[in-house]
Structure formats: structure tokens, C-alpha cells
Design a protein around this motif. Structure first.
Motif, short mmCIF file in Angstrom:
data_model
loop_
_atom_site.label_atom_id
_atom_site.label_comp_id
_atom_site.label_asym_id
_atom_site.label_seq_id
_atom_site.Cartn_x
_atom_site.Cartn_y
_atom_site.Cartn_z
N MET A 66 0.84 -1.20 0.00
CA MET A 66 0.00 0.00 0.00
C MET A 66 0.87 1.24 0.00
O MET A 66 2.04 1.21 0.40
CB MET A 66 -0.90 -0.01 1.24
N GLY A 67 0.28 2.36 -0.43
CA GLY A 67 1.02 3.61 -0.49
C GLY A 67 1.60 4.04 0.83
O GLY A 67 2.75 4.49 0.89
N PHE A 115 -6.71 6.63 5.97
CA PHE A 115 -6.90 6.01 7.29
C PHE A 115 -5.63 6.17 8.11
O PHE A 115 -5.67 6.57 9.28
CB PHE A 115 -7.24 4.53 7.09
N ALA A 116 -4.50 5.86 7.49
CA ALA A 116 -3.21 5.97 8.20
C ALA A 116 -2.92 7.41 8.61
O ALA A 116 -2.45 7.67 9.73
CB ALA A 116 -2.09 5.43 7.33
N LYS A 117 -3.23 8.37 7.73
CA LYS A 117 -2.99 9.79 8.05
C LYS A 117 -3.88 10.27 9.18
O LYS A 117 -3.49 11.13 9.97
CB LYS A 117 -3.23 10.65 6.80
N ASP A 118 -5.07 9.70 9.28
CA ASP A 118 -6.02 10.12 10.30
C ASP A 118 -5.79 9.44 11.64
O ASP A 118 -6.45 9.76 12.62
CB ASP A 118 -7.45 9.82 9.84
N GLY A 119 -4.86 8.50 11.66
CA GLY A 119 -4.63 7.75 12.90
C GLY A 119 -3.17 7.44 13.12
O GLY A 119 -2.29 8.25 12.83
N VAL A 120 -2.92 6.24 13.63
CA VAL A 120 -1.57 5.78 13.94
C VAL A 120 -1.23 4.61 13.03
O VAL A 120 -1.96 3.62 12.97
CB VAL A 120 -1.45 5.35 15.42
N LEU A 121 -0.12 4.73 12.33
CA LEU A 121 0.34 3.71 11.40
C LEU A 121 1.53 2.97 12.01
O LEU A 121 2.51 3.59 12.44
CB LEU A 121 0.76 4.35 10.08
N PHE A 122 1.45 1.65 12.04
CA PHE A 122 2.56 0.82 12.53
C PHE A 122 3.21 0.16 11.32
O PHE A 122 2.58 -0.60 10.59
CB PHE A 122 2.04 -0.24 13.50
N VAL A 179 2.31 -7.65 8.29
CA VAL A 179 0.95 -7.25 7.91
C VAL A 179 0.75 -5.76 8.10
O VAL A 179 1.47 -5.10 8.85
CB VAL A 179 -0.10 -8.01 8.75
N PRO A 180 -0.26 -5.18 7.43
CA PRO A 180 -0.63 -3.79 7.70
C PRO A 180 -1.28 -3.69 9.07
O PRO A 180 -1.98 -4.60 9.51
CB PRO A 180 -1.63 -3.47 6.59
N LEU A 181 -1.04 -2.59 9.76
CA LEU A 181 -1.71 -2.30 11.03
C LEU A 181 -1.82 -0.80 11.20
O LEU A 181 -0.82 -0.08 11.13
CB LEU A 181 -0.94 -2.90 12.21
N MET A 182 -3.04 -0.34 11.42
CA MET A 182 -3.26 1.07 11.71
C MET A 182 -4.51 1.20 12.58
O MET A 182 -5.39 0.34 12.56
CB MET A 182 -3.40 1.88 10.42
N VAL A 183 -4.54 2.28 13.35
CA VAL A 183 -5.64 2.52 14.30
C VAL A 183 -6.04 3.98 14.22
O VAL A 183 -5.18 4.86 14.22
CB VAL A 183 -5.22 2.20 15.76
N PRO A 229 -7.36 10.29 23.07
CA PRO A 229 -6.11 11.03 23.28
C PRO A 229 -4.86 10.32 22.81
O PRO A 229 -3.88 10.96 22.40
CB PRO A 229 -6.09 11.25 24.80
N ALA A 230 -4.88 8.97 22.84
CA ALA A 230 -3.69 8.21 22.45
C ALA A 230 -3.51 8.15 20.94
O ALA A 230 -2.41 7.85 20.46
CB ALA A 230 -3.77 6.79 23.02
N LEU A 231 -4.57 8.43 20.20
CA LEU A 231 -4.54 8.22 18.75
C LEU A 231 -4.34 9.53 18.02
O LEU A 231 -5.24 10.06 17.37
CB LEU A 231 -5.84 7.53 18.31
N LYS A 232 -3.14 10.04 18.09
CA LYS A 232 -2.81 11.31 17.45
C LYS A 232 -2.65 11.12 15.95
O LYS A 232 -1.83 10.34 15.48
CB LYS A 232 -1.51 11.88 18.04
N ALA A 233 -3.46 11.85 15.18
CA ALA A 233 -3.44 11.71 13.73
C ALA A 233 -2.05 11.98 13.16
O ALA A 233 -1.34 12.87 13.62
CB ALA A 233 -4.45 12.68 13.11
N GLY A 234 -1.69 11.18 12.17
CA GLY A 234 -0.41 11.36 11.48
C GLY A 234 0.77 10.72 12.17
O GLY A 234 1.92 10.87 11.72
#
Length: 496
Positions: A40-41, A58-65, A291-295, A300-305
Motif C-alpha cells: 500500500m502507499g 486512514f493511516a494519516k487520520d490515525g496511527v500507522l505501525f 501485515v498492515p496495522l493502523m488505528v 487522546p492516544a490516537l494522534k493523527a499522522g
């Protein structure tokens, strides 16, 4: 006793949270994909960059691992671990599609695998805390359970206790959302749910019009010869990632339409890697377990970007899910809360492969910051020993070129030769994991370090793969597969 103490604590904490208002407890959704690698991009994939817009947003709006690894490279073993928060090798659920009869039917008591006393699944813990639960997709758990204890809705009247592979929602939840999801949740009640998307198994089915890749657009990795069958399989998975993007977009749109998105934390991940490609699904190289993982969500813990690059174990998803809902994580969990104050990143992640369908094997792997170490317990069995993909064009192409003597020296040895007992790869220099450093004196210290990590993990987690699968268990899958199980990998004394 350890599991019992954890259960009592969870019940107490659950009673406290049950008194809180629904707005203080978020809904939580797992978008749990089948067989999907992070092509994925947002994972810097050059082929799909710009072609997975929903997942990238989705990744930009949340947390990307960036580096999440599953405990197993096959669905039932992985899903058994994820739903308990404990390695499948600890609970004895490591053999693919075990503790069940043909077509998921109930097996006699003596053939059942039971979880340790006091151990509860993630949805059961949510229900104790006052949550509504659902699973719009397959369970695929390798232990005996009553589905009605896990999920508030979606269990057919034809269900019998122990139908472990049964799918909760016979409708297509990806396209309809008409039943057995949040739509059935009573007003004012928080919910925890799972929606399965077909991911890699969907192939190009969900790809947007005009977005489908042609085979010649995707270069093959060097461990494959360039044939039509292998090129088709490899390209198919890149298309599957594009199709998964549309599925994720549809789910998020439906959440928003139903007024659920604002108070919902959404996880997106897969059970293991690319199923179209040999050496990925069912194997312990990077492609099998990465695997992909994002939340994302209002928390408060889920700071976008936020982008996190530390090593993550799939079981951390189970622990983090409970923690974000304010539910105490049982002390027997192998996962960690990724957003806990003082969270310490892992030094390594271990994954395990055991019998898959009728193919008997055992592989253990350690992923550290720079290296991947593998231990093959059946090195005399070739990597391309009989398996469920034998009739695919990709396997037929490999076997044809092997017979014709047209494989490269590496390909011939890798696919048809005796496997090394140990493999060690420097992933920064060798991302395709081709140059095995296990016999290189320069890397003797690293080999020893990784060997000791695995030995300690086997002891600490009580790896039940140390004992061979019982004859009773083997006979169950032989009944399921019939003549297909009569292969060199299967003990012929059992085929009676």
C-alpha cells in the motif's frame, strides 16, 4: 490459578465500567482482513502508491505501525491467538484447522482442544464489561467453545457448540451491513465487533474500475522464475490490496452514515501475508507474517499522522483493544498495550508455523531490529513439499522448470533442495532473504543471539509444538482432506 485470578480481576473491572455512560466508552471495530500484505502507499510500496487512497487516508487520520508481525502465517492459528491474546503454541491451537471435524462439524469430546481454565476470549471480556459484541465473518478458532458466549448476535439456530469454523454472518457484511453488526446493537450500548474482509482471497474482485494492474506491470522477486503462472499470482496480490482499499472505504462510509464513526476506534490489520504467493502465506519469511496495522479514532492516544516503526506483535492488538476500552488486560496475555504510559518497544517478535492442512511442518522465526532468524525442524522436507496450492499454475510452473532443469541454482536449491536447519538474514542488506548468513563466521555471534532468544521463548511460553501432533488429531484432518492427505508429508500408517 493464574488464569482464574486474571478472570476475577476482569469481572471486577467490568462491573465498574458497566456503570459508566456509553459516551465514555468507545465502540471498537476490528477490520480483520484475510491474507493481505502491506502493499500500500502508506507502506511506501512503489507499485500501489497513489492507488490505495482510503487506506492511506486512514493511516494519516490515525496511527500507522510500519512493522507489525503476526504470531502465525496461517489464518486459524493466528485467529486462535488473536482472540485469546495468547500464542497459539501456548494454548495448543497451533495446528491449522484442529479440534474440528470435516466442514467445521463438532468432534467427540476426546478430540477437542480446550482453553486453560479461567482463560477467556477478547469478546467474552468485552461482554463482561457491558459491551455488545459481533463477528461478521469467520471465527476459525482451533479450540472448543460456545459461540453464543462470545458474540451477542449472529449465531444461527443451526449452530452446535463446537462448530469452530462456522461463519457468524452468512450475508456479505462488506456490502450490506444489514445484520449482525453494530446495526443490531441496542441504543446506548457500546459495542466491540469484527468485520472480515476477503483481502488477498478476493483477488481483483473489488478493484475500482480502471485500477486493475496487468501482469507485466509488476516485477517478480528473484526467488521466482519469470513464468506466466507466477507472474499472475504475484500481480493478483497487488490487485487484492487495491480491492481491499475499496472495502475499507465502504466500511468507514457505512460507519459514518450510521452515525457510528465519531465514537468508534477502528483497527485495520490482516491475519497474515500474501496468500497468492508461495513462500509467503504459511511460511515464516517477512512476506508471511508482516501485515498492515493502523488505528484511528477519537481518543487522546490516537494522534493523527503518527507513524511508529518499532516491532509490534499481532497479539499487541488484542491487549491494546481492551486497554482502549478501559478494560484491564489479563496478566496471562502475551500482548502489550501499545499506548500505555511507559510502553517499552519490543526487542524481538517470534512467529510460528506448524501443520497447515495436510502439510506437516514446523518452523519458528525471530524478527529483531535488523535480522530474521528461522529454524526448520523438518529440513529434509523441501519448501515445495505437497500443499493445498499444488494444482495452481504457479506450483505447476515451478515443477515444470525443475524437471526441465531451467531454474537458477538458487531457485533449484531453495524450492527443491534440503532446507537449512537455520537461516539468518540481514534484512537491511537483503530484503528478499536470499543470502543465508547462518554459516558465515562473521555472523556467528548474531546467530547465537537469535538461537538463544528462540530457545528462551520456547521455554517461557511453553511451546506445545515441541511434541508431535497426536494420531487422533492427525486422523481428523485426514478425514477432512480425504485422498488429498495421502502425500509424502503425511505418515502413511495413519491413512487407514
Amino acid at each position: 490459578m493464574r488464569f482464574m485470578r486474571g478472570s476475577l480481576l476482569i469481572a471486577f473491572v467490568g462491573s465498574l465500567f458497566a456503570s459508566l455512560g456509553a459516551q465514555e466508552r468507545p465502540n471498537i471495530l476490528w477490520i480483520f482482513s484475510e491474507d493481505l500484505s502491506p502493499y500500500m502507499g502508506c507502506y511506501d510500496d512503489p507499485i500501489n502508491k497513489g492507488h490505495t487512497p482510503a487506506i492511506d487516508q486512514f493511516a494519516k487520520d490515525g496511527v500507522l505501525f510500519k512493522r507489525a508481525y503476526m504470531p502465525a502465517p496461517v489464518c486459524s492459528a493466528c485467529r486462535s491467538a488473536m482472540i485469546t491474546g495468547v500464542y497459539q503454541t501456548t494454548t495448543g491451537t497451533h495446528q491449522h484447522r484442529s479440534s474440528r471435524g470435516p466442514d467445521g462439524k463438532v468432534v467427540p469430546e476426546e478430540d477437542r482442544i480446550h482453553l486453560p481454565e479461567g482463560m477467556k476470549t477478547v469478546p467474552e471480556l468485552f461482554r463482561e464489561a457491558g459491551y455488545f459484541t459481533f463477528n461478521a465473518g469467520k471465527d476459525d478458532y482451533n479450540f472448543h467453545y460456545d459461540r453464543r458466549a462470545l458474540y451477542s448476535v449472529g449465531t444461527s439456530a443451526k449452530y452446535e457448540v463446537g462448530m469452530n469454523g462456522w461463519q457468524g454472518n452468512k450475508a456479505d457484511p462488506i456490502n450490506t451491513f444489514t445484520e449482525h453488526t453494530w446495526t443490531d446493537c441496542p441504543d446506548g450500548e457500546p459495542w466491540f465487533g469484527q468485520i472480515m474482509i476477503w483481502g488477498g482471497k478476493a483477488k481483483a474482485k473489488h478493484v475500482r474500475k480502471g485500477e486493475k494492474l496487468a501482469n507485466e506491470e509488476v516485477p517478480l522477486p528473484p526467488y521466482f522464475p519469470d513464468t506466466a503462472g507466477l507472474r499472475e499470482a504475484w500481480t493478483t496480490h497487488y490487485n487484492a490490496a487495491r480491492g481491499a482499499d475499496k472495502q475499507v472505504e465502504d466500511i468507514l462510509a457505512q460507519l459514518k452514515k450510521d452515525g457510528q464513526l465519531e465514537n468508534t476506534i477502528v483497527f485495520f490489520f490482516s491475519d497474515h501475508g500474501n496468500n497468492q504467493s508461495l513462500r509467503h502465506k504459511q511460511f515464516c519469511y517477512e512476506g508471511g507474517v508482516h501485515v498492515p496495522l493502523m488505528v484511528q479514532g477519537e481518543h487522546p492516544a490516537l494522534k493523527a499522522g503518527t507513524v511508529r516503526d518499532e516491532l509490534v506483535l499481532g497479539l499487541d492488538i488484542s491487549a491494546t483493544t481492551l486497554a482502549l476500552a478501559g478494560i484491564a488486560v489479563p496478566d496471562y496475555f502475551h500482548g502489550r498495550d501499545l499506548f500505555a504510559t511507559g510502553h517499552e518497544p519490543r526487542d524481538y517478535v517470534v512467529s510460528a508455523r506448524d501443520r497447515c492442512d495436510y502439510t506437516i511442518d514446523r518452523i519458528r522465526t525471530v524478527r529483531t531490529e535488523k535480522y530474521r532468524y528461522l529454524r526448520n525442524y523438518y529440513p529434509e522436507r523441501t519448501l515445495l513439499q505437497p500443499q493445498y496450492r499444488d494444482n495452481s499454475p504457479a506450483v505447476k510452473d515451478l515443477k515444470r522448470l525443475h524437471q526441465e532443469g531451467k531454474l537458477t541454482a538458487y531457485q533449484e536449491k531453495h524450492w527443491f533442495g534440503v532446507r537449512p536447519e537455520e537461516e539468518l538474514y540481514d534484512l537491511s542488506a537483503d530484503p528478499h532473504q536470499i543470502n543465508n548468513l547462518a554459516d558465515d563466521p562473521e555472523f556467528a555471534a548474531e546467530l547465537k543471539r537469535h538461537r538463544e532468544i528462540l530457545d528462551d521463548w520456547i521455554k517461557e511460553t511453553g511451546d506445545k509444538g515441541e511434541q508431535p501432533e497426536s494420531a487422533k488429531s492427525l486422523r481428523l484432518f485426514i478425514k477432512d482432506w480425504g485422498h488429498e492427505a495421502i502425500k509424502p508429508s503425511c505418515p502413511r500408517c495413519l491413512i487407514t
